[in-house]
Structures are given as structure tokens and as C-alpha cells.
Design an enzyme around this catalytic site. Structure first.
Site, PDB file in Angstrom:
ATOM      1  N   CYS A  70      41.419  49.683  49.303  1.00 19.50           N
ATOM      2  CA  CYS A  70      40.973  49.266  50.652  1.00 19.50           C
ATOM      3  C   CYS A  70      42.178  48.893  51.509  1.00 19.50           C
ATOM      4  O   CYS A  70      42.493  49.536  52.501  1.00 19.50           O
ATOM      5  CB  CYS A  70      40.061  48.041  50.561  1.00 19.50           C
ATOM      6  SG  CYS A  70      38.681  48.261  49.481  1.00 19.50           S
TER       7      CYS A  70
HETATM    8  N1  SAJ Z   1      47.627  40.665  47.942  1.00 15.87           N
HETATM    9  C1  SAJ Z   1      48.818  39.984  48.152  1.00 15.87           C
HETATM   10  N2  SAJ Z   1      48.767  38.755  48.732  1.00 15.87           N
HETATM   11  C2  SAJ Z   1      47.582  38.178  49.116  1.00 15.87           C
HETATM   12  C3  SAJ Z   1      46.384  38.894  48.889  1.00 15.87           C
HETATM   13  C4  SAJ Z   1      46.441  40.133  48.307  1.00 15.87           C
HETATM   14  O1  SAJ Z   1      49.897  40.479  47.825  1.00 15.87           O
HETATM   15  O2  SAJ Z   1      47.601  37.062  49.613  1.00 15.87           O
HETATM   16  C5  SAJ Z   1      47.680  42.000  47.355  1.00 15.87           C
HETATM   17  C6  SAJ Z   1      46.933  42.096  46.042  1.00 15.87           C
HETATM   18  O3  SAJ Z   1      47.789  41.799  44.967  1.00 15.87           O
HETATM   19  C7  SAJ Z   1      46.489  43.547  46.023  1.00 15.87           C
HETATM   20  C8  SAJ Z   1      46.310  43.878  47.493  1.00 15.87           C
HETATM   21  O4  SAJ Z   1      47.015  42.881  48.217  1.00 15.87           O
HETATM   22  O5  SAJ Z   1      47.512  44.367  45.491  1.00 15.87           O
HETATM   23  C9  SAJ Z   1      44.853  43.861  47.936  1.00 15.87           C
HETATM   24  O6  SAJ Z   1      44.315  42.663  47.478  1.00 15.87           O
HETATM   25  P1  SAJ Z   1      42.890  42.093  48.039  1.00 15.87           P
HETATM   26  O7  SAJ Z   1      42.786  40.666  47.587  1.00 15.87           O
HETATM   27  O8  SAJ Z   1      42.753  42.364  49.467  1.00 15.87           O
HETATM   28  O9  SAJ Z   1      41.822  42.867  47.177  1.00 15.87           O
HETATM   29  P2  SAJ Z   1      41.068  44.229  47.463  1.00 15.87           P
HETATM   30  O10 SAJ Z   1      41.977  45.345  47.755  1.00 15.87           O
HETATM   31  O11 SAJ Z   1      40.133  44.377  46.325  1.00 15.87           O
HETATM   32  O12 SAJ Z   1      40.290  43.925  48.811  1.00 15.87           O
HETATM   33  C10 SAJ Z   1      38.916  43.725  48.753  1.00 15.87           C
HETATM   34  C11 SAJ Z   1      38.442  43.989  50.156  1.00 15.87           C
HETATM   35  N3  SAJ Z   1      37.021  44.102  50.160  1.00 15.87           N
HETATM   36  C12 SAJ Z   1      36.457  45.081  50.912  1.00 15.87           C
HETATM   37  O13 SAJ Z   1      37.087  45.878  51.543  1.00 15.87           O
HETATM   38  C13 SAJ Z   1      34.980  45.133  50.886  1.00 15.87           C
HETATM   39  C14 SAJ Z   1      38.854  42.863  51.091  1.00 15.87           C
HETATM   40  O14 SAJ Z   1      38.187  43.003  52.354  1.00 15.87           O
HETATM   41  C15 SAJ Z   1      38.490  41.540  50.510  1.00 15.87           C
HETATM   42  O15 SAJ Z   1      38.896  40.504  51.415  1.00 15.87           O
HETATM   43  C16 SAJ Z   1      39.228  41.380  49.199  1.00 15.87           C
HETATM   44  O16 SAJ Z   1      38.674  42.397  48.326  1.00 15.87           O
HETATM   45  C17 SAJ Z   1      39.021  40.019  48.597  1.00 15.87           C
HETATM   46  O17 SAJ Z   1      38.975  39.046  49.381  1.00 15.87           O
HETATM   47  O18 SAJ Z   1      39.004  39.929  47.368  1.00 15.87           O
END
Ligand code: SAJ
Length: 442
Positions: A275
Site C-alpha cells: 500500500c
Molecule cells: N513504517 C515506518 N515507520 C512508521 C510506519 C511504518 O518505517 O512509522 C514502514 C513499515 O515498516 C512498512 C511500511 O512503512 O515497511 C508500511 O507500514 P504501514 O504501517 O503503513 O503498514 P501497511 O503497509 O500494512 O499499511 C496498511 C495500510 N492500510 C490500508 O491501506 C488499508 C495503512 O493505511 C494503515 O495505516 C497501516 O496498514 C496501519 O496503520 O497498520
């Protein structure tokens, strides 16, 4: 009764036949929610292996237990098929197909196009169609609707009802589910929203109508672009703090004590997942078509994309300070999933970190309890995780342990004790890491 009234009646009495086109991590949970609420649901997916697994009463989706699949299948409320002609019997169809990026970095719309081509063969009066796949603003109006109406001659808002409703599934999350996560719904016409709300409102807790499919398409992109840009911000902050000799982890913790007007993000080795690294590029691609350069998105994406290289540079510098070169050093990467405590490696920055270190001559191994095997799609190399039993021995033997993904399951004190040197990109070791001479943090 008009076509719309008849369809709404079928939806509110749950006699409508529901089709879910694309039964992946979005479609399957959605199919289950509709079936649990009493709809007759048919999952349609071209992958025959998925259908075969389903027909054995086994779930292939992490968030859907097999007993749920077996029960709903046994009750005849949820079925699956690979035969698209079943669409002819459907009154309501959700399109939940992937929207990845091509190797060129451009949107890959092929899954939406093939879904629309199949639907166009079977679309009929009295049908509502909701596109859930994340895509650029305008897809529903400019791509999907013409494909559904040009041959059929159906009138949108009168005998065919079309909406966009962004998926908000976060695999592994249990507090916010498909049922209780508010669902934005943008229709081609008010009648379209009315019909789709009668449908989704009968199964999900909250439907949030908006004025157009573009508003709904853009809302989703805002949600994930917001995250990507803020992660880029803290990644750049980590680089800045390192130059200033300031502890970025302490700075973020301190800022996070502000009870309003701030949202905590943490730096890392880069952006993974299907995403966050991808969705914003659908928006910037669309804007480029209009000769507008979304500088914020491009810059944040550039910073995030460069993080693996930055991590490898920092590891090289740290080894150098310890009288070693990266070339020839034994490196153990801990955690390769794209985020903690899941078994998904899509777009994981671990691939880039490992590839870069291999190229510089390091002898790289990895351990991840959720990822037994890694295959680099473009470079073709394969790796197998070090066994759990041998983990600490490999930690001790490594010239550098590089923590890429901070799974909760790790025994960090034991790892710290056994290691010669650790580069911690996630502050997984916390205070102990901050105070240890064996640890350098991002
Ligand atoms: N990440 C960081 N720092 C942060 C947060 C994330 O480096 O502070 C990295 C993670 O390690 C990962 C990437 O970013 O590699 C994405 O992480 P993510 O927490 O955004 O997880 P995703 O990709 O599973 O995003 C999903 C998304 N859900 C949908 O699109 C329906 C996102 O909108 C959600 O906010 C997120 O999950 C969530 O909150 O868990």
C-alpha cells in the site's frame, strides 16, 4: 417499482446475489462479512488453487480462520468459483483485484481492466458494482464505467449502479476489521450511492457517502500518502539527527508526548508493503499526465527509497570504526518481513539492504521466524532463513547483526548479549541498545 427500487429491496431483504471479484486479503474478508450478515455470496477468482483450497474448507487468508470458511461454505452462504460466467447471476459485485506497480513504476491497471472485461460480458439491468481496488482518481468514471456501458447500453444511475469504495483492510489487525472500519462510498450518481449504501450498510457498521467516485478514490490516496510522507519526514529527521549528533529516537519520543497536533512515526530502513510505497505513486502518475509534478510525494518517495542505501553506508562506517570492512564481513540480517509480526515480504526494504551488501562483498545471512525463504525477483538470488535453533550462534559469529524488522518474538537481551556488533534500524533494543557500546542505531 423502478429498477433501483427492486434492487434496493433485494439488498435490504438480503435476497440479492453477491459476487466478490478477486478473493485476496481484501475480497475474502469482505465476502465473509457479507455472508455472516446473511447474504448469499459467491467469491469469483481465476486462481483455481484458491478455489480448491476454499472447497477443502481451508482459508488461505491470514485474517480469516479456516473454521469460518468451512462453516459458511457448509451453510451454503459462501461459495467460490473460477468461472466468470457466474457474474450473469449476480445482483451486486465488489471488485477487489490488485493494483500493483509495473517494473517501470507506472500503475498496473491490467487486473482492473480484465475484471471490467469479464463484467462487461455479463452486466445486466438491476446490478450494482463497487470498485474497491486502490487506484488513481478518475478510474471509475474514465475506465470502468465506459467498459460496462458502451456495449451494454445500460444507463448508470437508472439500470446500472456504480461506486468506488476504498478498501481499508490492514492484515493482522484485530481492533479495526472489515466490519467496524468506516467505509467511504462515492457513487457515479446519488442513486448509485443509495443502492450501494443499502447493500454495504446491511453488513458493515458505518458507510460514509461522498459526492463522487473521485472523492472516494482521492480519500484513499490521501490516507496512504499522508503516511508515506510522514515516514519520509522522520527518515530524513534520522539522517539530520545523525549529522547533528542528536538521538532521533529520543527526539521522537519527546515530541510524541504532545497530546495534540502531533502523530508519531518512526524511522526505518525503508518502506515496504503493498500500500504505502505504491498508492501515492498512483496519484503522482495521474498528476504527471496533467503536467503537474507532485513534489511532496516525489521527494518523500525519494527519501524512503534511499533508506536501504543509507543503512548500508552506516553499517560500512560502523564496521570501519571497528577496523573491519563490509567486504568479507559476515552479516546477519534480523527480520525481513515488511513490518513486524507478519509473514509478508512484499516490497520489503530487507531485499534492498541484502542486495546492496551482497554487491559490496559481504557474506550475508538472514533470520526471520515468519519468512523461511527469500527470492529476489529481479536479481534472482535465493536465501533461506537461519534456523531458530542456530540463531544465537549466527548472531555471535556475525561481524555485524543488522535489525531490519523488529518482530516482537525476538529475545533481544539474548541477541544483544551474544552479538559482537548490532546496527539497529528500528530501535528494537531500546534503552539497552542506546547504552551498549556494541550497538549503533539509525
Ligand atoms: N513504517 C515506518 N515507520 C512508521 C510506519 C511504518 O518505517 O512509522 C514502514 C513499515 O515498516 C512498512 C511500511 O512503512 O515497511 C508500511 O507500514 P504501514 O504501517 O503503513 O503498514 P501497511 O503497509 O500494512 O499499511 C496498511 C495500510 N492500510 C490500508 O491501506 C488499508 C495503512 O493505511 C494503515 O495505516 C497501516 O496498514 C496501519 O496503520 O497498520
Amino acid at each position: 417499482m423502478t429498477t433501483k427500487e427492486t434492487l434496493i429491496q433485494k439488498l435490504t431483504t438480503k435476497t440479492a446475489k453477491i459476487g466478490i471479484l478477486g478473493m485476496g486479503y481484501v475480497g475474502m474478508p469482505l465476502a465473509v462479512v457479507f455472508a455472516e450478515k446473511g447474504f448469499d455470496v459467491l467469491g469469483i477468482d481465476p486462481d483455481k488453487r484458491k478455489v480448491e483450497t476454499f472447497d477443502k474448507g481451508i482459508s488461505y487468508i491470514q485474517d480469516v480462520p479456516s473454521e469460518t470458511v468451512a462453516r459458511l461454505r457448509g451453510e451454503g452462504r459462501l461459495k467460490m468459483t473460477a468461472d466468470f460466467s457466474a457474474l450473469a447471476e449476480m445482483d451486486a459485485v465488489s471488485i477487489c483485484v490488485p493494483t500493483p506497480l509495473r517494473k517501470t513504476g507506472d500503475p498496473d491497471m491490467s487486473y482492473i481492466v480484465s475484471a471490467a472485461e469479464q463484467l462487461a460480458k455479463y452486466v445486466h439491468p438491476g446490478m450494482v458494482i463497487v470498485l474497491e481496488s486502490t487506484t488513481y482518481p478518475g478510474t471509475t468514471r474514465e475506465l470502468l464505467v465506459p467498459m460496462l456501458t458502451e456495449k451494454s447500453g445500460l444507463k448508470v444511475g437508472q439500470d446500472l449502479f456504480v461506486c468506488f469504495s476504498p478498501e481499508r483492510v490492514d492484515p493482522g489487525r484485530t481492533d479495526w476489521t472489515t466490519y467496524n472500519t468506516p467505509k467511504v462510498m462515492g457513487g457515479m450518481t446519488p442513486a448509485c450511492v443509495e443502492v450501494a449504501t443499502a447493500w454495504y450498510g446491511g453488513a458493515l457498521e458505518t458507510v460514509v457517502p461522498v459526492s463522487s467516485p473521485e472523492a472516494a478514490e482521492m480519500a484513499k490516496l490521501l490516507e496512504n500518502t499522508f503516511r508515506m510522507i510522514n515516514i519520509g519526514l522522520v527518515n530524513e529527521l534520522a539522517i539530520i539527527c545523525e549529522r547533528l549528533g542528536i538521538d532521533v529516537w529520543e527526539v521522537i519520543e519527546a515530541a510524541a508526548t504532545k497530546p495534540f497536533g502531533f502523530m508519531k512515526f518512526t524511522p526505518g530502513p525503508g518502506l515496504g508493503g503493498h500500500c504505502i510505497p505504491i498508492d501515492p505513486l498512483y496519484l503522482s502518475w495521474k498528476l504527471k499526465e496533467m503536467n503537474y509534478n507532485a513534489r511532496f510525494i516525489e521527494l518523500a518517495s525519494e527519501i524512503n527509497t534511499n533508506m536501504p542505501r543509507y543503512v548500508v553506508t552506516r553499517v560500512m562506517e560502523a564496521l570501519d570504526e571497528r577496523g573491519k570492512t563490509l567486504k568479507g564481513s559476515r552479516i546477519l540480517v534480523l527480520g525481513t518481513a515488511y513490518k513486524p509480526d507478519i509473514d509478508d515480504v512484499r516490497e520489503s526494504p530487507a531485499f534492498d539492504v541484502i542486495a546492496l551488501m551482497k554487491k559490496k562483498g559481504a557474506l550475508v545471512e538472514y533470520h526471520d521466524p515468519y519468512i523461511p525463504h527469500l527470492h529476489h525477483e529481479y536479481e534472482g538470488w535465493e536465501m533461506h532463513s537461519v534456523s531458530d535453533a542456530d540463531l544465537l550462534a549466527h548472531v555471535a559469529a556475525a561481524d555485524a547483526v543488522v535489525i531490519i524488522t523488529n518482530h516482537k518474538i525476538y529475545d533481544y537481551p539474548a541477541i544483544l548479549n551474544a552479538a559482537q556488533f548490532i546496527f539497529d534500524t528500528r530501535n528494537a533494543l531500546g534503552k539497552a541498545g542506546k547504552e551498549s557500546h556494541k550497538v549503533v542505531r539509525l
